[in-house]
Design a protein around this motif. Structure first.
Motif, PDB file in Angstrom:
ATOM      1  N   ILE A  60      26.939   8.147 -19.770  1.00  0.00           N
ATOM      2  CA  ILE A  60      27.673   9.639 -20.250  1.00  0.00           C
ATOM      3  C   ILE A  60      28.852   9.838 -19.798  1.00  0.00           C
ATOM      4  O   ILE A  60      29.272   9.389 -18.763  1.00  0.00           O
ATOM      5  N   ILE A  61      29.872  10.198 -20.934  1.00  0.00           N
ATOM      6  CA  ILE A  61      31.139  10.399 -20.448  1.00  0.00           C
ATOM      7  C   ILE A  61      31.473  11.941 -20.457  1.00  0.00           C
ATOM      8  O   ILE A  61      31.134  12.916 -21.016  1.00  0.00           O
ATOM      9  N   ALA A  62      31.885  12.451 -19.393  1.00  0.00           N
ATOM     10  CA  ALA A  62      32.309  13.812 -19.027  1.00  0.00           C
ATOM     11  C   ALA A  62      33.660  13.928 -19.543  1.00  0.00           C
ATOM     12  O   ALA A  62      34.789  13.340 -19.420  1.00  0.00           O
ATOM     13  N   GLU A  63      33.797  14.897 -20.613  1.00  0.00           N
ATOM     14  CA  GLU A  63      34.998  15.441 -21.204  1.00  0.00           C
ATOM     15  C   GLU A  63      35.377  16.862 -20.777  1.00  0.00           C
ATOM     16  O   GLU A  63      34.569  17.436 -20.193  1.00  0.00           O
ATOM     17  N   ASP A  64      36.664  17.313 -21.065  1.00  0.00           N
ATOM     18  CA  ASP A  64      37.018  18.632 -20.685  1.00  0.00           C
ATOM     19  C   ASP A  64      36.214  19.733 -21.422  1.00  0.00           C
ATOM     20  O   ASP A  64      35.991  20.796 -20.972  1.00  0.00           O
ATOM     21  N   TRP A  65      35.679  19.314 -22.594  1.00  0.00           N
ATOM     22  CA  TRP A  65      35.006  20.213 -23.550  1.00  0.00           C
ATOM     23  C   TRP A  65      33.413  20.292 -23.480  1.00  0.00           C
ATOM     24  O   TRP A  65      32.689  20.723 -23.904  1.00  0.00           O
ATOM     25  N   GLY A  66      32.846  19.017 -22.915  1.00  0.00           N
ATOM     26  CA  GLY A  66      31.488  19.129 -22.502  1.00  0.00           C
ATOM     27  C   GLY A  66      31.281  17.617 -22.090  1.00  0.00           C
ATOM     28  O   GLY A  66      31.756  16.913 -21.441  1.00  0.00           O
ATOM     29  N   ARG A  67      30.176  16.866 -22.904  1.00  0.00           N
ATOM     30  CA  ARG A  67      29.674  15.338 -22.952  1.00  0.00           C
ATOM     31  C   ARG A  67      29.956  14.930 -23.944  1.00  0.00           C
ATOM     32  O   ARG A  67      29.626  15.217 -24.958  1.00  0.00           O
ATOM     33  N   CYS A  68      30.217  13.493 -23.743  1.00  0.00           N
ATOM     34  CA  CYS A  68      30.183  12.541 -25.011  1.00  0.00           C
ATOM     35  C   CYS A  68      29.207  11.390 -25.053  1.00  0.00           C
ATOM     36  O   CYS A  68      29.122  10.768 -23.749  1.00  0.00           O
ATOM     37  N   LEU A  69      28.508  11.333 -25.675  1.00  0.00           N
ATOM     38  CA  LEU A  69      27.420   9.938 -25.771  1.00  0.00           C
ATOM     39  C   LEU A  69      27.970   9.080 -26.953  1.00  0.00           C
ATOM     40  O   LEU A  69      27.824   9.300 -28.075  1.00  0.00           O
ATOM     41  N   MET A  70      28.401   8.015 -26.543  1.00  0.00           N
ATOM     42  CA  MET A  70      29.177   6.929 -27.073  1.00  0.00           C
ATOM     43  C   MET A  70      27.965   6.068 -27.713  1.00  0.00           C
ATOM     44  O   MET A  70      27.333   5.433 -27.065  1.00  0.00           O
ATOM     45  N   CYS A  71      27.915   6.120 -29.136  1.00  0.00           N
ATOM     46  CA  CYS A  71      26.884   5.417 -29.929  1.00  0.00           C
ATOM     47  C   CYS A  71      27.511   3.936 -30.165  1.00  0.00           C
ATOM     48  O   CYS A  71      26.529   3.004 -29.934  1.00  0.00           O
ATOM     49  N   SER A  72      28.373   3.881 -30.654  1.00  0.00           N
ATOM     50  CA  SER A  72      29.108   2.720 -31.041  1.00  0.00           C
ATOM     51  C   SER A  72      30.607   2.705 -31.011  1.00  0.00           C
ATOM     52  O   SER A  72      31.250   3.812 -31.124  1.00  0.00           O
ATOM     53  N   ARG A  73      31.378   1.537 -30.760  1.00  0.00           N
ATOM     54  CA  ARG A  73      32.956   1.505 -30.818  1.00  0.00           C
ATOM     55  C   ARG A  73      33.469   0.778 -31.860  1.00  0.00           C
ATOM     56  O   ARG A  73      34.468   0.899 -32.042  1.00  0.00           O
ATOM     57  N   ASP A  74      32.697  -0.016 -32.738  1.00  0.00           N
ATOM     58  CA  ASP A  74      32.991  -0.913 -33.736  1.00  0.00           C
ATOM     59  C   ASP A  74      32.281  -0.803 -34.889  1.00  0.00           C
ATOM     60  O   ASP A  74      30.978  -0.950 -34.788  1.00  0.00           O
ATOM     61  N   PRO A  75      32.732  -0.731 -36.118  1.00  0.00           N
ATOM     62  CA  PRO A  75      34.133  -0.722 -36.387  1.00  0.00           C
ATOM     63  C   PRO A  75      35.061   0.695 -36.220  1.00  0.00           C
ATOM     64  O   PRO A  75      36.248   0.686 -36.511  1.00  0.00           O
ATOM     65  N   PHE A  76      34.249   1.648 -35.749  1.00  0.00           N
ATOM     66  CA  PHE A  76      34.971   2.856 -35.224  1.00  0.00           C
ATOM     67  C   PHE A  76      34.086   3.584 -34.324  1.00  0.00           C
ATOM     68  O   PHE A  76      32.957   2.926 -33.882  1.00  0.00           O
ATOM     69  N   MET A  77      34.478   4.515 -33.503  1.00  0.00           N
ATOM     70  CA  MET A  77      33.786   5.302 -32.519  1.00  0.00           C
ATOM     71  C   MET A  77      32.941   6.131 -33.253  1.00  0.00           C
ATOM     72  O   MET A  77      33.435   7.049 -34.049  1.00  0.00           O
ATOM     73  N   LEU A  78      31.680   6.019 -32.637  1.00  0.00           N
ATOM     74  CA  LEU A  78      30.472   7.111 -33.098  1.00  0.00           C
ATOM     75  C   LEU A  78      30.046   7.719 -32.111  1.00  0.00           C
ATOM     76  O   LEU A  78      29.352   6.845 -31.304  1.00  0.00           O
ATOM     77  N   TRP A  79      30.223   8.831 -32.112  1.00  0.00           N
ATOM     78  CA  TRP A  79      29.669   9.557 -30.895  1.00  0.00           C
ATOM     79  C   TRP A  79      29.019  10.808 -31.207  1.00  0.00           C
ATOM     80  O   TRP A  79      28.981  11.613 -32.291  1.00  0.00           O
ATOM     81  N   VAL A  80      28.359  11.579 -30.085  1.00  0.00           N
ATOM     82  CA  VAL A  80      27.805  12.965 -30.297  1.00  0.00           C
ATOM     83  C   VAL A  80      28.313  13.547 -29.040  1.00  0.00           C
ATOM     84  O   VAL A  80      28.480  13.164 -27.823  1.00  0.00           O
ATOM     85  N   GLY A  81      28.886  14.913 -29.308  1.00  0.00           N
ATOM     86  CA  GLY A  81      29.395  15.747 -28.459  1.00  0.00           C
ATOM     87  C   GLY A  81      28.429  16.599 -27.927  1.00  0.00           C
ATOM     88  O   GLY A  81      27.850  17.213 -29.025  1.00  0.00           O
ATOM     89  N   CYS A  82      28.207  17.029 -26.832  1.00  0.00           N
ATOM     90  CA  CYS A  82      27.000  18.348 -26.500  1.00  0.00           C
ATOM     91  C   CYS A  82      27.580  19.019 -25.305  1.00  0.00           C
ATOM     92  O   CYS A  82      28.505  18.476 -24.544  1.00  0.00           O
ATOM     93  N   GLY A  83      27.044  20.174 -25.292  1.00  0.00           N
ATOM     94  CA  GLY A  83      27.270  21.010 -24.078  1.00  0.00           C
ATOM     95  C   GLY A  83      26.651  22.291 -24.437  1.00  0.00           C
ATOM     96  O   GLY A  83      26.122  22.749 -25.376  1.00  0.00           O
ATOM     97  N   SER A  84      27.378  23.425 -23.583  1.00  0.00           N
ATOM     98  CA  SER A  84      27.013  25.026 -23.683  1.00  0.00           C
ATOM     99  C   SER A  84      28.087  25.536 -24.372  1.00  0.00           C
ATOM    100  O   SER A  84      29.299  24.996 -24.306  1.00  0.00           O
ATOM    101  N   MET A  85      27.851  26.699 -24.956  1.00  0.00           N
ATOM    102  CA  MET A  85      28.836  27.435 -25.397  1.00  0.00           C
ATOM    103  C   MET A  85      29.522  28.368 -24.456  1.00  0.00           C
ATOM    104  O   MET A  85      28.741  28.643 -23.420  1.00  0.00           O
ATOM    105  N   VAL A  86      30.870  28.531 -24.352  1.00  0.00           N
ATOM    106  CA  VAL A  86      31.264  29.079 -23.365  1.00  0.00           C
ATOM    107  C   VAL A  86      31.252  30.722 -23.595  1.00  0.00           C
ATOM    108  O   VAL A  86      31.467  31.043 -24.370  1.00  0.00           O
ATOM    109  N   ASP A  87      31.470  31.350 -22.486  1.00  0.00           N
ATOM    110  CA  ASP A  87      31.409  32.781 -22.266  1.00  0.00           C
ATOM    111  C   ASP A  87      32.598  33.316 -21.725  1.00  0.00           C
ATOM    112  O   ASP A  87      32.553  34.160 -20.841  1.00  0.00           O
TER     113      ASP A  87
END
Length: 140
Positions: free
Chosen positions: A48-75
């Motif tokens: 799991i990759i911590a990003e400034d906007w939440g977490r990134c789940l990298m599913c694949s990198r080739d032939p392109f980056m396919l990923w899921v972003g997830c986290g909470s909505m900010v208040d």
């Protein structure tokens, strides 16, 4: 695609987890759970990759980056500095599928991402819909 917004009793805010990204942004447990669910469906998820906007789940990198972003909505509009994390029942979680084609690949051969993103989106919808501890809601 806008992704999915939901409430859940499955995920808790862990102390200090927003120090890894931005204040009042949570989702470490959500990311760990989603990683496990996607792996059960055949995705080979990187750590799991911590990003400034939440977490990134990298599913694949080739032939392109396919990923899921997830986290909470900010208040940020209602929270005051020093406030504790919101109660679990007040958190809105979100996740979304995404594809990115690096610039140099777009120049020489722009791979079509639509089918892969559609499959990942369908898998996310099924994962979230099949879990009784998750209630999908309209985006805030």
């Amino acid at each position: 695609m806008d992704g999915y917004h939901f409430t859940s009793t499955l995920f808790e805010v862990e102390p200090g987890e927003d120090e890894e990204i931005n204040p009042r942004m949570y989702g470490r447990q959500l990311a760990q759970w989603l990683k496990s669910q996607l792996e059960k469906r055949g995705y080979d998820i990187e750590p799991i990759i911590a990003e400034d906007w939440g977490r990134c789940l990298m599913c694949s990198r080739d032939p392109f980056m396919l990923w899921v972003g997830c986290g909470s909505m900010v208040d940020y509009g209602t929270a005051q500095p020093g406030d504790p994390p919101p109660p679990n029942e007040n958190l809105i979680w979100c996740c979304f599928p995404m594809a990115e084609v690096p610039f140099w690949k777009r120049i020489f051969k722009n791979p079509d991402t639509a089918a892969s993103v559609a499959k990942l989106d369908a898998d996310l919808r099924a994962i979230l819909s099949d879990e009784p501890g998750i209630t999908l809601v309209a985006p805030p």
